[in-house]
Write a protein that holds these residues in place. Sequence first.
Motif, PDB file in Angstrom:
ATOM      1  N   PHE A 161       0.832  -1.207   0.000  1.00  0.00           N
ATOM      2  CA  PHE A 161       0.000   0.000   0.000  1.00  0.00           C
ATOM      3  C   PHE A 161       0.866   1.256   0.000  1.00  0.00           C
ATOM      4  O   PHE A 161       0.605   2.201  -0.760  1.00  0.00           O
ATOM      5  CB  PHE A 161      -0.923  -0.008   1.219  1.00  0.00           C
ATOM      6  CG  PHE A 161      -1.777   1.223   1.335  1.00  0.00           C
ATOM      7  CD1 PHE A 161      -2.993   1.310   0.660  1.00  0.00           C
ATOM      8  CD2 PHE A 161      -1.382   2.305   2.111  1.00  0.00           C
ATOM      9  CE1 PHE A 161      -3.784   2.442   0.760  1.00  0.00           C
ATOM     10  CE2 PHE A 161      -2.166   3.439   2.216  1.00  0.00           C
ATOM     11  CZ  PHE A 161      -3.365   3.514   1.534  1.00  0.00           C
ATOM     12  N   LEU A 162       1.875   1.282   0.848  1.00  0.00           N
ATOM     13  CA  LEU A 162       2.747   2.460   0.918  1.00  0.00           C
ATOM     14  C   LEU A 162       3.487   2.671  -0.398  1.00  0.00           C
ATOM     15  O   LEU A 162       3.657   3.810  -0.851  1.00  0.00           O
ATOM     16  CB  LEU A 162       3.734   2.306   2.075  1.00  0.00           C
ATOM     17  CG  LEU A 162       3.120   2.330   3.478  1.00  0.00           C
ATOM     18  CD1 LEU A 162       4.184   2.054   4.533  1.00  0.00           C
ATOM     19  CD2 LEU A 162       2.437   3.671   3.765  1.00  0.00           C
ATOM     20  N   ALA A 163       3.918   1.568  -1.014  1.00  0.00           N
ATOM     21  CA  ALA A 163       4.593   1.681  -2.301  1.00  0.00           C
ATOM     22  C   ALA A 163       3.635   2.214  -3.363  1.00  0.00           C
ATOM     23  O   ALA A 163       3.983   3.112  -4.145  1.00  0.00           O
ATOM     24  CB  ALA A 163       5.152   0.326  -2.721  1.00  0.00           C
ATOM     25  N   ALA A 164       2.419   1.669  -3.403  1.00  0.00           N
ATOM     26  CA  ALA A 164       1.433   2.125  -4.385  1.00  0.00           C
ATOM     27  C   ALA A 164       1.069   3.588  -4.177  1.00  0.00           C
ATOM     28  O   ALA A 164       0.808   4.315  -5.138  1.00  0.00           O
ATOM     29  CB  ALA A 164       0.182   1.253  -4.307  1.00  0.00           C
ATOM     30  N   ALA A 165       1.063   4.024  -2.928  1.00  0.00           N
ATOM     31  CA  ALA A 165       0.713   5.418  -2.627  1.00  0.00           C
ATOM     32  C   ALA A 165       1.707   6.404  -3.224  1.00  0.00           C
ATOM     33  O   ALA A 165       1.361   7.557  -3.476  1.00  0.00           O
ATOM     34  CB  ALA A 165       0.623   5.607  -1.116  1.00  0.00           C
ATOM     35  N   VAL A 166       2.940   5.947  -3.435  1.00  0.00           N
ATOM     36  CA  VAL A 166       3.952   6.833  -4.037  1.00  0.00           C
ATOM     37  C   VAL A 166       4.251   6.443  -5.480  1.00  0.00           C
ATOM     38  O   VAL A 166       5.259   6.852  -6.052  1.00  0.00           O
ATOM     39  CB  VAL A 166       5.253   6.841  -3.199  1.00  0.00           C
ATOM     40  CG1 VAL A 166       4.993   7.408  -1.825  1.00  0.00           C
ATOM     41  CG2 VAL A 166       5.853   5.430  -3.092  1.00  0.00           C
ATOM     42  N   GLY A 167       3.370   5.622  -6.059  1.00  0.00           N
ATOM     43  CA  GLY A 167       3.470   5.300  -7.474  1.00  0.00           C
ATOM     44  C   GLY A 167       4.346   4.127  -7.829  1.00  0.00           C
ATOM     45  O   GLY A 167       4.705   3.950  -9.002  1.00  0.00           O
ATOM     46  N   ILE A 168       4.700   3.302  -6.851  1.00  0.00           N
ATOM     47  CA  ILE A 168       5.530   2.133  -7.116  1.00  0.00           C
ATOM     48  C   ILE A 168       4.658   0.884  -7.033  1.00  0.00           C
ATOM     49  O   ILE A 168       4.014   0.640  -6.017  1.00  0.00           O
ATOM     50  CB  ILE A 168       6.683   2.028  -6.099  1.00  0.00           C
ATOM     51  CG1 ILE A 168       7.558   3.280  -6.149  1.00  0.00           C
ATOM     52  CG2 ILE A 168       7.516   0.781  -6.362  1.00  0.00           C
ATOM     53  CD1 ILE A 168       8.610   3.324  -5.060  1.00  0.00           C
TER      54      ILE A 168
END
Length: 216
Positions: A78-85
């Motif tokens: 989730f944290l990665a997706a939140a920054v576009g990863i």
Amino acid sequence: MSTIPEARIPLWFKLAYTVFCAVLVPTYLIVYGPTNFLYFCDVALLTALAAIWLESPLLASVPAVGILLPQALWVVDFLAAAVGIELTGLTAYMFDAKLPLFTRGLSFFHFWLPFVLAWLVWRLGYDRRAFAVWTVAAWVLLSICYFLMPPPPATHPNLPANINYVFGLSDAAAQSFMPGPLWFAMLLVGLPAIIFYPTHRLLLRYSGNRPAGSPG
């Protein structure tokens, strides 16, 4: 001298957690149907509710063994997706604007639940029976999902299929690189060996091996 034991879980937390569950359960029943509560994470959420009110070390420890490591992956994804990863795509639905924001907001419990369970174990102590209890519970849930629940793809966009990944890692189609029964058998053996038991050992160390129910 009073013999009433001091509560180890604050009342405000018990009430807040209960209100959240009182909103989530009927919402999920309407949107996703009752089979959604066969997911490990949903079972863990409701087991934690009982643990909070009963202040039971066993009921706190059981879901912790089952979901701490998988939910840690959810948090990282989730944290990665939140920054576009994009890592695994596990949490891609949380950023899908076509899905109602309210239900996505409820699903955010996947993020904070592992931290709550770790805190509960710290407050209540770790019960070493949790590994055996969760393993048996997981085998029952996996068997229900494999033998009675539908394989992917879902026949309705909101109805769960491939619950707990008993047919493979994709919700679009069942895995085809090995026989289905072999995949299922691997889950029965692999989840306890690779996820549950290592978490059990970690929680024993985390709790300092102090007796379950001892003061935090």
